[in-house]
Design an enzyme around this catalytic site. Structure first.
Site, PDB file in Angstrom:
ATOM      1  N   THR A  95      48.056  41.198  -8.440  1.00 61.29           N
ATOM      2  CA  THR A  95      48.936  42.120  -7.849  1.00 61.29           C
ATOM      3  C   THR A  95      47.811  43.242  -7.241  1.00 61.29           C
ATOM      4  O   THR A  95      46.730  43.409  -7.926  1.00 61.29           O
ATOM      5  CB  THR A  95      50.030  42.479  -8.367  1.00 61.29           C
ATOM      6  OG1 THR A  95      49.829  43.536  -9.230  1.00 61.29           O
ATOM      7  CG2 THR A  95      50.763  41.462  -9.092  1.00 61.29           C
ATOM      8  N   LYS A 119      42.514  46.700  -9.755  1.00 59.84           N
ATOM      9  CA  LYS A 119      41.595  47.734 -10.619  1.00 59.84           C
ATOM     10  C   LYS A 119      42.398  48.942 -11.279  1.00 59.84           C
ATOM     11  O   LYS A 119      42.025  49.597 -12.097  1.00 59.84           O
ATOM     12  CB  LYS A 119      40.627  48.478  -9.450  1.00 59.84           C
ATOM     13  CG  LYS A 119      39.892  47.514  -8.734  1.00 59.84           C
ATOM     14  CD  LYS A 119      38.914  48.391  -7.775  1.00 59.84           C
ATOM     15  CE  LYS A 119      39.493  49.026  -6.524  1.00 59.84           C
ATOM     16  NZ  LYS A 119      39.884  48.113  -5.358  1.00 59.84           N
ATOM     17  N   GLU A 146      36.714  40.913 -14.516  1.00 56.73           N
ATOM     18  CA  GLU A 146      35.216  40.748 -13.809  1.00 56.73           C
ATOM     19  C   GLU A 146      35.489  40.984 -12.194  1.00 56.73           C
ATOM     20  O   GLU A 146      34.844  41.498 -11.508  1.00 56.73           O
ATOM     21  CB  GLU A 146      34.702  39.369 -14.166  1.00 56.73           C
ATOM     22  CG  GLU A 146      33.119  39.052 -13.640  1.00 56.73           C
ATOM     23  CD  GLU A 146      32.418  40.093 -14.232  1.00 56.73           C
ATOM     24  OE1 GLU A 146      31.947  41.108 -13.492  1.00 56.73           O
ATOM     25  OE2 GLU A 146      31.763  39.947 -15.284  1.00 56.73           O
ATOM     26  N   VAL A 149      35.684  44.500  -9.892  1.00 56.40           N
ATOM     27  CA  VAL A 149      34.618  45.060  -9.410  1.00 56.40           C
ATOM     28  C   VAL A 149      33.704  44.183  -8.626  1.00 56.40           C
ATOM     29  O   VAL A 149      33.394  44.417  -7.443  1.00 56.40           O
ATOM     30  CB  VAL A 149      33.808  45.698 -10.400  1.00 56.40           C
ATOM     31  CG1 VAL A 149      32.550  46.285  -9.867  1.00 56.40           C
ATOM     32  CG2 VAL A 149      34.334  46.598 -11.387  1.00 56.40           C
ATOM     33  N   GLY A 205      39.624  40.057   8.458  1.00 53.78           N
ATOM     34  CA  GLY A 205      40.350  40.106   7.133  1.00 53.78           C
ATOM     35  C   GLY A 205      39.395  40.622   5.692  1.00 53.78           C
ATOM     36  O   GLY A 205      39.831  40.600   4.930  1.00 53.78           O
ATOM     37  N   ASP A 219      38.009  52.873  -2.771  1.00 50.07           N
ATOM     38  CA  ASP A 219      37.637  51.498  -3.533  1.00 50.07           C
ATOM     39  C   ASP A 219      36.567  51.596  -4.298  1.00 50.07           C
ATOM     40  O   ASP A 219      36.401  50.954  -5.393  1.00 50.07           O
ATOM     41  CB  ASP A 219      37.735  50.389  -2.047  1.00 50.07           C
ATOM     42  CG  ASP A 219      37.281  49.237  -2.641  1.00 50.07           C
ATOM     43  OD1 ASP A 219      37.868  48.542  -3.550  1.00 50.07           O
ATOM     44  OD2 ASP A 219      36.382  48.473  -1.842  1.00 50.07           O
ATOM     45  N   LYS A 223      35.628  51.363  -8.458  1.00 51.26           N
ATOM     46  CA  LYS A 223      34.932  50.139  -8.849  1.00 51.26           C
ATOM     47  C   LYS A 223      33.450  50.911  -9.768  1.00 51.26           C
ATOM     48  O   LYS A 223      33.490  50.472 -10.711  1.00 51.26           O
ATOM     49  CB  LYS A 223      34.274  49.461  -7.758  1.00 51.26           C
ATOM     50  CG  LYS A 223      35.022  48.518  -7.049  1.00 51.26           C
ATOM     51  CD  LYS A 223      34.445  47.771  -5.777  1.00 51.26           C
ATOM     52  CE  LYS A 223      35.682  46.771  -5.326  1.00 51.26           C
ATOM     53  NZ  LYS A 223      35.339  46.458  -3.784  1.00 51.26           N
ATOM     54  N   GLY A 339      36.451  36.762   0.090  1.00 49.83           N
ATOM     55  CA  GLY A 339      37.294  35.549   0.428  1.00 49.83           C
ATOM     56  C   GLY A 339      38.106  35.147  -1.034  1.00 49.83           C
ATOM     57  O   GLY A 339      37.450  35.549  -2.235  1.00 49.83           O
TER      58      GLY A 339
HETATM   59  N1  LIG Z   1      41.609  39.850  -1.530  1.00 50.75           N
HETATM   60  C1  LIG Z   1      40.318  40.040  -1.947  1.00 50.75           C
HETATM   61  O1  LIG Z   1      39.341  39.661  -1.595  1.00 50.75           O
HETATM   62  C2  LIG Z   1      40.227  40.721  -3.381  1.00 50.75           C
HETATM   63  C3  LIG Z   1      41.266  41.186  -4.091  1.00 50.75           C
HETATM   64  N2  LIG Z   1      41.161  41.898  -5.456  1.00 50.75           N
HETATM   65  C4  LIG Z   1      42.432  42.285  -5.920  1.00 50.75           C
HETATM   66  O2  LIG Z   1      43.331  41.242  -6.312  1.00 50.75           O
HETATM   67  C5  LIG Z   1      44.749  41.567  -6.175  1.00 50.75           C
HETATM   68  C6  LIG Z   1      45.415  40.745  -5.426  1.00 50.75           C
HETATM   69  O3  LIG Z   1      44.848  40.721  -4.089  1.00 50.75           O
HETATM   70  P1  LIG Z   1      45.356  39.709  -2.717  1.00 50.75           P
HETATM   71  O4  LIG Z   1      45.813  38.359  -3.560  1.00 50.75           O
HETATM   72  O5  LIG Z   1      44.675  39.921  -1.822  1.00 50.75           O
HETATM   73  O6  LIG Z   1      46.875  40.424  -2.543  1.00 50.75           O
HETATM   74  P2  LIG Z   1      48.389  40.064  -1.832  1.00 50.75           P
HETATM   75  O7  LIG Z   1      48.731  41.073  -1.219  1.00 50.75           O
HETATM   76  O8  LIG Z   1      47.620  38.718  -1.006  1.00 50.75           O
HETATM   77  O9  LIG Z   1      49.280  39.527  -2.984  1.00 50.75           O
HETATM   78  C7  LIG Z   1      49.510  40.270  -3.886  1.00 50.75           C
HETATM   79  C8  LIG Z   1      50.817  39.637  -4.515  1.00 50.75           C
HETATM   80  O10 LIG Z   1      51.397  40.454  -5.603  1.00 50.75           O
HETATM   81  C9  LIG Z   1      52.633  40.476  -5.553  1.00 50.75           C
HETATM   82  N3  LIG Z   1      52.932  41.563  -6.270  1.00 50.75           N
HETATM   83  C10 LIG Z   1      53.153  42.746  -5.962  1.00 50.75           C
HETATM   84  N4  LIG Z   1      53.822  43.553  -6.776  1.00 50.75           N
HETATM   85  C11 LIG Z   1      53.902  42.737  -7.757  1.00 50.75           C
HETATM   86  C12 LIG Z   1      54.879  43.042  -9.175  1.00 50.75           C
HETATM   87  N5  LIG Z   1      54.836  44.084  -9.419  1.00 50.75           N
HETATM   88  N6  LIG Z   1      54.909  41.971 -10.112  1.00 50.75           N
HETATM   89  C13 LIG Z   1      54.579  40.780  -9.548  1.00 50.75           C
HETATM   90  N7  LIG Z   1      53.855  40.479  -8.406  1.00 50.75           N
HETATM   91  C14 LIG Z   1      53.716  41.453  -7.446  1.00 50.75           C
HETATM   92  C15 LIG Z   1      53.086  40.401  -4.171  1.00 50.75           C
HETATM   93  O11 LIG Z   1      54.426  39.904  -4.108  1.00 50.75           O
HETATM   94  C16 LIG Z   1      52.011  39.101  -3.688  1.00 50.75           C
HETATM   95  O12 LIG Z   1      52.556  37.954  -4.171  1.00 50.75           O
HETATM   96  C17 LIG Z   1      44.417  43.073  -5.571  1.00 50.75           C
HETATM   97  O13 LIG Z   1      44.735  43.910  -6.874  1.00 50.75           O
HETATM   98  C18 LIG Z   1      43.368  43.188  -4.926  1.00 50.75           C
HETATM   99  O14 LIG Z   1      42.634  44.615  -4.948  1.00 50.75           O
HETATM  100  C19 LIG Z   1      40.122  41.793  -6.106  1.00 50.75           C
HETATM  101  C20 LIG Z   1      38.653  41.466  -5.387  1.00 50.75           C
HETATM  102  C21 LIG Z   1      38.870  41.072  -3.751  1.00 50.75           C
HETATM  103  N1  LIG Z   2      37.776  45.600  -0.148  1.00 52.69           N
HETATM  104  C1  LIG Z   2      37.311  45.340  -1.088  1.00 52.69           C
HETATM  105  C2  LIG Z   2      37.640  43.705  -1.789  1.00 52.69           C
HETATM  106  C3  LIG Z   2      38.170  43.874  -2.830  1.00 52.69           C
HETATM  107  O1  LIG Z   2      38.224  44.796  -3.726  1.00 52.69           O
HETATM  108  C4  LIG Z   2      35.878  44.958  -0.745  1.00 52.69           C
HETATM  109  O2  LIG Z   2      35.478  45.260   0.480  1.00 52.69           O
HETATM  110  O3  LIG Z   2      35.048  44.447  -1.512  1.00 52.69           O
END
Ligand SMILES: NC(=O)C1=CN([C@@H]2O[C@H](COP(=O)(O)OP(=O)(O)OC[C@H]3O[C@@H](n4cnc5c(N)ncnc54)[C@H](O)[C@@H]3O)[C@@H](O)[C@H]2O)C=CC1
Ligand SMILES: N[C@@H](CC=O)C(=O)O
Length: 372
Positions: A95, A119, A146, A149, A205, A219, A223, A339
């Site tokens: 999340t 993070k 891991e 970051v 995206g 962001d 990191k 991705g």
């Molecule tokens: N999408 C990416 O490429 C990357 C994402 N991240 C990190 O991974 C995490 C997830 O990212 P995404 O999957 O893209 O986000 P997303 O927005 O697609 O999914 C987030 C999920 O967390 C749930 N959620 C929110 N608050 C919650 C809580 N208190 N308890 C339980 N569930 C809760 C939402 O309902 C949703 O299902 C974020 O912290 C993001 O910064 C890290 C690296 C890259």
């Molecule tokens: N917005 C970030 C993705 C998740 O950390 C990035 O561009 O690297």
């Protein structure tokens, strides 16, 4: 050797969480054969609902969640795992929630290891950071993050290995944001306005829903703060010097629609920055930890096009680690991009590291039982 069942409780079933479930379901047989472990998801949640299935998810998990998920609190989840006698627990934070982070310590105290892509827990004040580590030690639990970051690139592990081998890390610098990597890589190579490339990154995206999160430097600052703390620098986010990419006339104070409609304002300042560089140079937005001068910065720099940072392509991240032993030739880690599949695989890697550790402990216990 008996199969070890690992119970993975997944908070967040968005991009990363959803891809993680799919990867685990697809590879279950592989993990059984190669590692003798069985990864199960007895509980998955989004922000408000949780789905409980003691025997673990099936391929129909999305329909099951839609049909049978119920409102929950983290306490209910802890209670359920206790009542059902679930062991070998790993909580996954997929999340971006500041709320869930407040439950980390309680999860650790109740038998959970933690894997996080989020993070937040590592960027709050240093007292909280230390409190988590104190509890991890006391309850003999692991916490791996891991992907928070490097996404799919093993940056934290490399830095940790170097630091705890006694190597002196003198500087860490690099491109840590995939979206800003993409924007500046294209801006350097193509004759397009900055706003057009920014809009492409948004459409693909690569940025947050609001790209000002990346352009503000936050962001990247978070990191580099996480990395600085890995080498035991006691720093706070407020000590990171951030040069934002936003403009005085287009920043976070503006409404979303003002920001969306006036992106052309970026074009002239960035065109000037591009044209006034030295020849064969490109712009890069970097994070830098200079251990010697005790400074952490996030800033726009101009790099020779044939340098490590200058040659960057696509959405790749690149990190240079300077150490006492390596002198002026840094260790360079590049790749990862962005991705959900890449990040979910990174989360899965962290889960497997903890599972390996559990398996070793389990075997030790078994040997002790045999000898007694
Ligand atoms: N999408 C990416 O490429 C990357 C994402 N991240 C990190 O991974 C995490 C997830 O990212 P995404 O999957 O893209 O986000 P997303 O927005 O697609 O999914 C987030 C999920 O967390 C749930 N959620 C929110 N608050 C919650 C809580 N208190 N308890 C339980 N569930 C809760 C939402 O309902 C949703 O299902 C974020 O912290 C993001 O910064 C890290 C690296 C890259
Ligand atoms: N917005 C970030 C993705 C998740 O950390 C990035 O561009 O690297």
């Amino acid at each position: 050797m008996s199969t070890l069942r690992i119970n993975v409780v997944l908070f967040g079933i968005g991009n990363i969480g959803g891809a993680l479930i799919q990867q685990v379901l697809e590879s279950q047989q592989f993990f059984l054969e190669k590692k003798n472990i069985e990864l199960r998801f007895p509980i998955i949640t989004n922000s408000s609902l949780a789905f409980f299935e003691k025997e673990g998810l099936k391929n129909t998990w999305e329909a099951n969640f839609a049909q049978s998920a119920i409102p929950f609190r983290v306490e209910d989840i802890i209670e359920y795992t206790e009542n059902q006698g679930l062991e070998n627990l790993i909580a996954i934070d997929a999340t971006a929630s500041p709320e869930l982070v407040k439950s980390y310590i309680s999860l650790i105290q109740n038998g959970f290891h933690i894997v996080s892509a989020n993070k937040i827990a590592n960027t709050l004040n240093h007292d909280f950071y230390k409190e988590i580590r104190r509890n991890l030690k006391k309850f003999d639990k692991s916490y791996l993050y891991e992907t928070s970051v490097g996404k799919g690139v093993p940056i934290i592990n490399t830095i940790r290995d170097l630091h705890f081998s006694g190597e002196k890390i003198t500087k860490i610098r690099g491109v840590f944001s995939s979206s800003l990597s993409y924007i500046f890589n294209r801006f350097g190579n193509e004759k397009l306005p900055f706003s057009k490339i920014l809009q492409d990154a948004e459409k693909l995206g690569y940025t947050n829903a609001d790209s000002r999160e990346e352009l503000s430097g936050n962001d990247v600052a978070e990191k580099v703060l996480i990395l600085a703390r890995e080498i035991e620098l006691q720093v706070e986010i407020t000590e990171v010097k951030i040069t934002s990419l936003l403009l005085p006339n287009l920043n976070r104070k503006h409404t979303k629609s003002e920001y969306a409609s006036r992106k052309d304002l970026f074009d002239t300042p960035y065109k000037i920055a591009k044209l006034t560089q030295k020849e064969h140079h490109v712009l890069r937005y970097i994070g830098e930890i200079d251990v010697e001068s005790n400074t952490i910065e996030v800033k726009l720099v101009s790099e020779p096009i044939n340098s490590a940072l200058g040659q960057l392509k696509g959405t790749d991240n690149i990190i240079e680690i300077y150490t006492k032993s390596n002198g002026v030739n840094p260790i360079i880690i590049q790749g990862g991009g962005t991705g959900k599949q890449i990040v979910a695989r990174g989360v899965l890697n962290d889960i497997l590291k903890i599972s390996d550790r559990m398996q070793q402990l389990d075997q030790t216990k078994y040997k002790e039982r045999v000898w007694l």
